[in-house]
Design a protein around this motif. Structure first.
Motif, PDB file in Angstrom:
ATOM      1  N   PHE A 151       0.833  -1.196   0.000  1.00  0.00           N
ATOM      2  CA  PHE A 151       0.000   0.000   0.000  1.00  0.00           C
ATOM      3  C   PHE A 151       0.874   1.256   0.000  1.00  0.00           C
ATOM      4  CE2 PHE A 151      -2.603   3.368   1.734  1.00  0.00           C
ATOM      5  CZ  PHE A 151      -3.863   3.132   1.209  1.00  0.00           C
ATOM      6  N   CYS A 152       1.867   1.285   0.881  1.00  0.00           N
ATOM      7  CA  CYS A 152       2.747   2.452   0.985  1.00  0.00           C
ATOM      8  C   CYS A 152       3.590   2.619  -0.267  1.00  0.00           C
ATOM      9  CB  CYS A 152       3.632   2.340   2.226  1.00  0.00           C
ATOM     10  SG  CYS A 152       2.741   2.475   3.793  1.00  0.00           S
ATOM     11  N   ASN A 153       3.972   1.503  -0.884  1.00  0.00           N
ATOM     12  CA  ASN A 153       4.760   1.569  -2.106  1.00  0.00           C
ATOM     13  C   ASN A 153       3.938   2.187  -3.231  1.00  0.00           C
ATOM     14  OD1 ASN A 153       7.276   0.895  -3.536  1.00  0.00           O
ATOM     15  ND2 ASN A 153       5.999  -0.548  -4.663  1.00  0.00           N
ATOM     16  N   ALA A 154       2.661   1.790  -3.314  1.00  0.00           N
ATOM     17  CA  ALA A 154       1.777   2.365  -4.334  1.00  0.00           C
ATOM     18  C   ALA A 154       1.564   3.853  -4.072  1.00  0.00           C
ATOM     19  CB  ALA A 154       0.446   1.622  -4.339  1.00  0.00           C
ATOM     20  N   PHE A 155       1.397   4.205  -2.804  1.00  0.00           N
ATOM     21  CA  PHE A 155       1.207   5.609  -2.445  1.00  0.00           C
ATOM     22  C   PHE A 155       2.439   6.423  -2.813  1.00  0.00           C
ATOM     23  CE2 PHE A 155       1.356   9.257   0.400  1.00  0.00           C
ATOM     24  CZ  PHE A 155       0.050   9.731   0.364  1.00  0.00           C
ATOM     25  N   GLN A 156       3.626   5.857  -2.570  1.00  0.00           N
ATOM     26  CA  GLN A 156       4.863   6.565  -2.887  1.00  0.00           C
ATOM     27  C   GLN A 156       4.991   6.791  -4.390  1.00  0.00           C
ATOM     28  OE1 GLN A 156       6.529   7.616  -0.321  1.00  0.00           O
ATOM     29  NE2 GLN A 156       8.096   8.717  -1.470  1.00  0.00           N
ATOM     30  N   GLY A 157       4.580   5.800  -5.172  1.00  0.00           N
ATOM     31  CA  GLY A 157       4.611   5.966  -6.620  1.00  0.00           C
ATOM     32  C   GLY A 157       3.668   7.058  -7.078  1.00  0.00           C
ATOM     33  N   GLU A 158       2.485   7.132  -6.458  1.00  0.00           N
ATOM     34  CA  GLU A 158       1.527   8.185  -6.780  1.00  0.00           C
ATOM     35  C   GLU A 158       2.053   9.554  -6.353  1.00  0.00           C
ATOM     36  OE1 GLU A 158      -1.338   8.339  -8.336  1.00  0.00           O
ATOM     37  OE2 GLU A 158      -1.372   6.220  -8.879  1.00  0.00           O
ATOM     38  N   ALA A 159       2.840   9.581  -5.284  1.00  0.00           N
ATOM     39  CA  ALA A 159       3.407  10.851  -4.824  1.00  0.00           C
ATOM     40  C   ALA A 159       4.318  11.451  -5.889  1.00  0.00           C
ATOM     41  CB  ALA A 159       4.167  10.644  -3.516  1.00  0.00           C
ATOM     42  N   ALA A 160       5.063  10.594  -6.588  1.00  0.00           N
ATOM     43  CA  ALA A 160       5.935  11.076  -7.658  1.00  0.00           C
ATOM     44  C   ALA A 160       5.116  11.655  -8.804  1.00  0.00           C
ATOM     45  CB  ALA A 160       6.818   9.932  -8.155  1.00  0.00           C
ATOM     46  N   ALA A 161       4.014  10.984  -9.158  1.00  0.00           N
ATOM     47  CA  ALA A 161       3.145  11.490 -10.223  1.00  0.00           C
ATOM     48  C   ALA A 161       2.483  12.800  -9.805  1.00  0.00           C
ATOM     49  CB  ALA A 161       2.079  10.445 -10.561  1.00  0.00           C
ATOM     50  N   ALA A 164       4.907  15.657 -10.202  1.00  0.00           N
ATOM     51  CA  ALA A 164       5.031  16.053 -11.613  1.00  0.00           C
ATOM     52  C   ALA A 164       3.873  16.964 -12.015  1.00  0.00           C
ATOM     53  CB  ALA A 164       5.074  14.814 -12.494  1.00  0.00           C
ATOM     54  N   PHE A 165       2.666  16.650 -11.557  1.00  0.00           N
ATOM     55  CA  PHE A 165       1.499  17.478 -11.856  1.00  0.00           C
ATOM     56  C   PHE A 165       1.660  18.866 -11.243  1.00  0.00           C
ATOM     57  CE2 PHE A 165      -3.028  18.572 -10.549  1.00  0.00           C
ATOM     58  CZ  PHE A 165      -3.394  19.046 -11.805  1.00  0.00           C
ATOM     59  N   GLY A 166       2.092  18.923  -9.997  1.00  0.00           N
ATOM     60  CA  GLY A 166       2.296  20.210  -9.337  1.00  0.00           C
ATOM     61  C   GLY A 166       3.359  21.050 -10.027  1.00  0.00           C
ATOM     62  N   GLU A 167       4.428  20.410 -10.439  1.00  0.00           N
ATOM     63  CA  GLU A 167       5.489  21.132 -11.142  1.00  0.00           C
ATOM     64  C   GLU A 167       4.988  21.687 -12.469  1.00  0.00           C
ATOM     65  OE1 GLU A 167       8.585  18.261 -11.401  1.00  0.00           O
ATOM     66  OE2 GLU A 167       9.339  18.616  -9.362  1.00  0.00           O
ATOM     67  N   ALA A 168       4.108  20.956 -13.137  1.00  0.00           N
ATOM     68  CA  ALA A 168       3.551  21.426 -14.411  1.00  0.00           C
ATOM     69  C   ALA A 168       2.660  22.649 -14.188  1.00  0.00           C
ATOM     70  CB  ALA A 168       2.755  20.308 -15.081  1.00  0.00           C
ATOM     71  N   LEU A 169       1.882  22.635 -13.110  1.00  0.00           N
ATOM     72  CA  LEU A 169       1.040  23.791 -12.789  1.00  0.00           C
ATOM     73  C   LEU A 169       1.896  25.024 -12.535  1.00  0.00           C
ATOM     74  CD1 LEU A 169      -1.577  22.173 -10.367  1.00  0.00           C
ATOM     75  CD2 LEU A 169      -1.902  22.774 -12.779  1.00  0.00           C
ATOM     76  N   ARG A 170       2.982  24.834 -11.816  1.00  0.00           N
ATOM     77  CA  ARG A 170       3.880  25.958 -11.520  1.00  0.00           C
ATOM     78  C   ARG A 170       4.579  26.442 -12.797  1.00  0.00           C
ATOM     79  NH1 ARG A 170       2.747  27.354  -7.026  1.00  0.00           N
ATOM     80  NH2 ARG A 170       2.962  26.245  -5.040  1.00  0.00           N
ATOM     81  N   ALA A 171       4.985  25.507 -13.629  1.00  0.00           N
ATOM     82  CA  ALA A 171       5.698  25.870 -14.864  1.00  0.00           C
ATOM     83  C   ALA A 171       4.818  26.732 -15.771  1.00  0.00           C
ATOM     84  CB  ALA A 171       6.145  24.614 -15.606  1.00  0.00           C
ATOM     85  N   GLN A 172       3.513  26.496 -15.761  1.00  0.00           N
ATOM     86  CA  GLN A 172       2.579  27.276 -16.576  1.00  0.00           C
ATOM     87  C   GLN A 172       2.031  28.483 -15.813  1.00  0.00           C
ATOM     88  OE1 GLN A 172       2.088  26.773 -19.781  1.00  0.00           O
ATOM     89  NE2 GLN A 172       3.452  24.986 -19.748  1.00  0.00           N
ATOM     90  N   ASP A 173       2.505  28.686 -14.584  1.00  0.00           N
ATOM     91  CA  ASP A 173       2.094  29.838 -13.761  1.00  0.00           C
ATOM     92  C   ASP A 173       0.575  29.911 -13.602  1.00  0.00           C
ATOM     93  OD1 ASP A 173       2.589  32.084 -12.187  1.00  0.00           O
ATOM     94  OD2 ASP A 173       2.411  33.469 -13.888  1.00  0.00           O
TER      95      ASP A 173
END
Length: 259
Positions: A151-161, A164-173
């Motif tokens: 469960f924690c491993n799956a959660f950690q993988g989702e944390a990486a995704a 990436a989504f948050g970084e994309a939001l910031r990149a587009q301001d």
């Protein structure tokens, strides 16, 4: 959010996280428990795969930090309005961050490494006795521990995704600061700040190539779920009013009779 997220070196809920090992925790057991540990938590982080489910129940906003972490808002004060007597409101989505507790991952000396950890301060853990389910069978993890790891491993993988989504939001301001000011039924005023939302005007002006890329990644849908969830602030206010009414004395003091 400034009213509810004091800076701490420890993750939310965890008071004494320890890397899980048979040598140290071989006799430990996990007892049945509830979610009372989250009763005073007005926000919980969520990952991208949860945004759709969380948005149906709570406002989903973004932290003002660099990571733009999606957060489900659960209350307007230092209280989770979806917990009563240690139980989550039936039918309301329970975030994975809550469901995984008291397990979690802890960073290792390897910058990219993580180890399964347990919050030794959790009331659900017994260091001796026969109550609860064993964490280890000899030096081998039990099925319970293996499932916690998965469960924690799956959660950690989702944390990486999610990152990436948050970084994309910031990149587009696209993210802008917001503050929610509400007047409670009892007349008190609250201000919830330190969070961000997606600016709809900037979002509408995204380059077509970005829109196509985000569509393929599933990010466009996440943006729409987030924007729709902001309507849930009104429902939170109603819940707060109901909770305040319930907390009032059930009976009024009786008047003394005249002699």
């Amino acid at each position: 959010m400034s009213d509810a997220s004091p800076q701490s070196a420890l993750p939310l809920f965890y008071r004494d996280p320890q890397p899980l090992s048979a040598a140290q925790h071989g006799d430990w057991r996990l007892k049945d428990g509830d979610v009372a540990f989250a009763a005073e938590t007005p926000f919980v982080p969520v990952v991208v795969s949860e945004i759709a489910a969380a948005a149906r129940c709570y406002p989903v906003v973004f932290s003002a930090g660099e990571g733009a972490q999606p957060v489900a808002v659960l209350g307007l004060e230092q209280r989770n309005l979806f917990i009563a007597d240690g139980r989550w409101t039936e039918g309301a989505y329970v975030p994975a961050y809550v469901r995984r507790y008291p397990f979690g991952f802890i960073a290792t000396v390897n910058p990219d490494g993580f180890a399964l950890a347990v919050d030794a301060a959790s009331e659900r853990l017994a260091t001796s006795g026969a109550e609860g389910a064993a964490l280890f069978d000899g030096d081998q993890p039990t099925q319970l521990t293996q499932e916690a790891m998965a469960f924690c491993n799956a959660f950690q993988g989702e944390a990486a995704a999610t990152q990436a989504f948050g970084e994309a939001l910031r990149a587009q301001d696209l993210l802008i600061d917001r503050r929610a000011d509400v007047t409670l039924p009892d007349g008190r005023k609250l201000g919830l700040d330190g969070f961000q939302i997606i600016d709809t005007e900037r979002f509408a002006k995204l380059d077509e190539a970005v829109v196509l890329d985000w569509h393929r990644r599933g990010w466009l849908a996440l943006v729409h779920f987030h924007l729709a969830s902001l309507e849930r602030f009104g429902a939170l206010l109603s819940l707060h009013g109901q909770a305040a009414t319930t907390a009032e004395p059930a009976t009024k003091p009786t008047k003394s009779k005249k002699a």
